[in-house]
Design an enzyme around this catalytic site. Structure first.
Site, PDB file in Angstrom:
ATOM      1  N   ASP A 160       0.863  -1.180   0.000  1.00  9.39           N
ATOM      2  CA  ASP A 160       0.000   0.000   0.000  1.00  9.39           C
ATOM      3  C   ASP A 160       0.898   1.227   0.000  1.00  9.39           C
ATOM      4  OD1 ASP A 160      -2.180   1.717   0.106  1.00  9.39           O
ATOM      5  OD2 ASP A 160      -3.169   0.641   1.744  1.00  9.39           O
ATOM      6  N   HIS A 161       0.309   2.356  -0.347  1.00 10.20           N
ATOM      7  CA  HIS A 161       1.052   3.619  -0.397  1.00 10.20           C
ATOM      8  C   HIS A 161       1.039   4.269   0.979  1.00 10.20           C
ATOM      9  CE1 HIS A 161      -0.046   3.633  -4.909  1.00 10.20           C
ATOM     10  NE2 HIS A 161       1.244   3.362  -4.803  1.00 10.20           N
ATOM     11  N   PHE A 171      -5.135   4.230   1.122  1.00  6.87           N
ATOM     12  CA  PHE A 171      -6.163   3.217   0.837  1.00  6.87           C
ATOM     13  C   PHE A 171      -6.015   2.588  -0.544  1.00  6.87           C
ATOM     14  CE2 PHE A 171      -8.386   6.688   3.363  1.00  6.87           C
ATOM     15  CZ  PHE A 171      -8.045   6.153   4.591  1.00  6.87           C
ATOM     16  N   HIS A 172      -4.817   2.093  -0.836  1.00  2.00           N
ATOM     17  CA  HIS A 172      -4.574   1.408  -2.103  1.00  2.00           C
ATOM     18  C   HIS A 172      -3.980   0.014  -1.864  1.00  2.00           C
ATOM     19  CE1 HIS A 172      -3.993   5.694  -3.964  1.00  2.00           C
ATOM     20  NE2 HIS A 172      -5.269   5.359  -3.860  1.00  2.00           N
ATOM     21  N   PRO A 173      -4.625  -0.843  -1.070  1.00  2.00           N
ATOM     22  CA  PRO A 173      -4.059  -2.175  -0.844  1.00  2.00           C
ATOM     23  C   PRO A 173      -4.053  -3.002  -2.116  1.00  2.00           C
ATOM     24  CG  PRO A 173      -6.304  -2.068   0.004  1.00  2.00           C
ATOM     25  CD  PRO A 173      -5.931  -0.666  -0.411  1.00  2.00           C
TER      26      PRO A 173
END
Length: 538
Positions: A299-300, A473-475
């Site tokens: 994730d970021h 929120f980029h899993p």
């Protein structure tokens, strides 16, 4: 949805009504010979909180419209548990995201191909991005499509401070980029968004809602998929719970998991597919040993610079902004203008820190309003902020099941486990500070609330990151695509060692793309649909 009475057998079952699942539902049901079932645990998207862009701020803590996941304590982030909300309803996380349309850097996809994922290089996937896109801006036709269902446009009325951010970045050496999805990735600018007529255009509204009455498309909401139905490593369908009922749904051709980077590996593990020792520890019988399930989580990781200011043009509540606040419903209803059109991160961009290896390694999300330094979703007053995230994280985490199975999902990002991620984030925050120190902000400059004016040394900044960094929120990556023994899916997205099962969502990414993940998830589904339909012709 037509679910008062529905069949129990279909050609294709799609698990998850998010960005990827909605595209698959559209494409597979376009052939009337295919009986297609789309299963979504959530419900309708018919609420102003979703349809009005500014409503996104109200969704992150909604228990009805979002899954409220939390990570396990993060050892390198002062043992904090990180909030991981995911969209719950038709459209998935596209009902609650910031609507930013970013594909990522072309080297992301070329890197996938280098890792053995033939057909996933940038030149090969570009046509799938273009297929779904309806470019409303007249951009370069070499990179943009106009015949797709997904409108890509600009925010209806960008805040003046968003324009100031672009000028500020130019003043410190960055370049404006009018199209992050064209020939050049690096630079700053106003983000393109997935909206239509000033409303959010989720994947459901773009791809499924217009075709929801196809007689061969069965949309089942409020249903929880508990596990796959298997026989000798062949997937026959899914076990579902609907209210007090439990029953099976069966797929004659294929079942496709599109439940996301959290949901898809969890369903595999609940079905006995995964790391044997972990499954036994969770009380689950192993039917197929597949070491990569739940691994490779990325994730970021993100850090914040936020400034208090008296500038009433910024998004915020005060007596000076009261006229704009009170008039916003009227402006939105009549002209789709005003505060209610904002997605809160209208501007941003991609930059290289001194640690970059030839391509941008950080992304900015500029907020033309005060972003709470205390972690709150809302605070009174005015200001502006820059979120900075690490685009190419080296740290890898995992998702596993605890002793209570699906009721005990353990998400461990292991943020900053690789020290370089922390160093990149620190450099990115320094660059964000440099932008906010540019002369154009002199007239509205205020006090930096986070990290805080007294936080200046490398050690102080790293301590700030450990106590405040979070995620955008980029899993991704938990059902990694590849050709090696630990890959979960092959380049045709079929689960290794299983028949009748594919995965199409962010979980298949070998490495996380450089940017927001909604557009790449749509692309993945477009390519998956092409492969599935091609197999049907054989």
């Amino acid at each position: 949805m037509r679910q008062a009475s529905f069949p129990r057998e279909f050609d294709y079952i799609i698990v998850g009504g998010g960005s990827s699942g909605c595209v698959l539902a559209n494409r597979l049901s376009a052939d009337p010979r295919n009986q297609v079932c789309l299963i979504e645990e959530g419900g309708s998207d018919n609420t102003p909180r979703i349809q009005i862009p500014a409503g996104t701020l109200t969704l992150y803590k909604s228990r009805k419209l979002a899954y409220q996941f939390f990570s396990v304590p993060q050892a390198d982030l002062d043992n904090r548990r990180i909030h991981v909300p995911r969209g719950r309803g038709l459209g998935g996380s596209s009902i609650m995201n910031s609507m930013i349309y970013i594909r990522g850097e072309r080297s992301d996809y070329d890197g996938w191909a280098v890792q053995g994922c033939t057909g996933w290089d940038y030149a090969s996937v570009l046509k799938y991005f273009m297929k779904s896109e309806h470019d409303c801006l007249g951009l370069d036709p070499r990179f943009h499509g106009t015949g797709g269902e997904l409108d890509v446009t600009t925010p209806r009325e960008a805040n003046p401070l968003s324009r100031m951010f672009i000028k500020a970045a130019e003043q410190v050496g960055q370049k404006e980029n009018p199209d992050f999805n064209g020939n050049t990735f690096e630079g700053v600018g106003i983000y393109n968004v997935t909206q239509r007529d000033g409303k959010r255009l989720s994947a459901y509204r773009a791809f499924v809602h217009p075709v929801r009455n196809r007689p061969n498309l069965h949309i089942l909401t409020g249903m929880t998929v508990k596990s796959l139905i298997t026989r000798q490593n062949t997937v026959l369908g899914v076990n579902v719970v609907h209210g007090e009922q439990q029953f099976g749904l069966f797929a004659q051709r294929e079942t496709v998991l599109s439940a996301g980077a959290i949901g898809s590996p969890v369903i595999l593990m609940a079905s006995g597919i995964g790391r044997g020792n972990d499954l036994v520890g969770a009380g689950i019988s192993v039917i197929h040993e597949l070491q990569g399930v739940g691994q490779n989580l990325q994730d970021h990781v993100d850090g914040l610079v936020t400034v208090r200011s008296d500038e009433a043009r910024s998004l915020g509540f005060s007596w000076r902004s009261l006229p704009a606040v009170l008039s916003s419903p009227h402006k939105y209803a009549l002209w789709r203008k005003g505060w209610l059109t904002t997605n809160y991160v209208e501007a941003g961009g991609f930059a290289r820190t001194p640690l970059a290896d030839g391509v941008p390694d950080v992304q900015f999300h500029f907020v033309p309003g005060f972003r709470s330094h205390r972690g709150r979703l809302f605070e009174m007053g005015h200001g502006f902020a820059i979120h900075t995230c690490v685009l190419r994280p080296r740290s890898r985490g995992e998702i596993r099941l605890g002793q209570n199975g699906m009721q005990d999902i353990q998400i461990d990002f292991r943020f900053l486990q690789d020290p370089r991620d922390g160093q990149v984030l620190k450099e990115g925050i320094c660059l964000a500070r440099k932008i906010l120190a540019a002369p154009i902000f002199d007239g509205i400059r205020g006090r930096e609330m986070a990290p805080g004016q007294d936080i200046v040394t490398d050690d102080e900044l790293m301590a700030y990151i450990r106590r405040g960094a979070s995620t955008v929120f980029h899993p991704a990556g938990t059902c990694r695509m590849g050709t090696d023994a630990d890959a979960v899916v092959t380049p045709d997205l079929k689960v290794r060692g299983m028949t009748g099962l594919r995965i199409a969502d962010a979980s298949i990414m070998p490495t996380l793309v450089s940017g927001n993940t909604n557009a790449p998830c749509i692309m993945i589904a477009e390519k998956a649909a092409d492969m599935i339909l091609s197999d049907r012709q054989r």
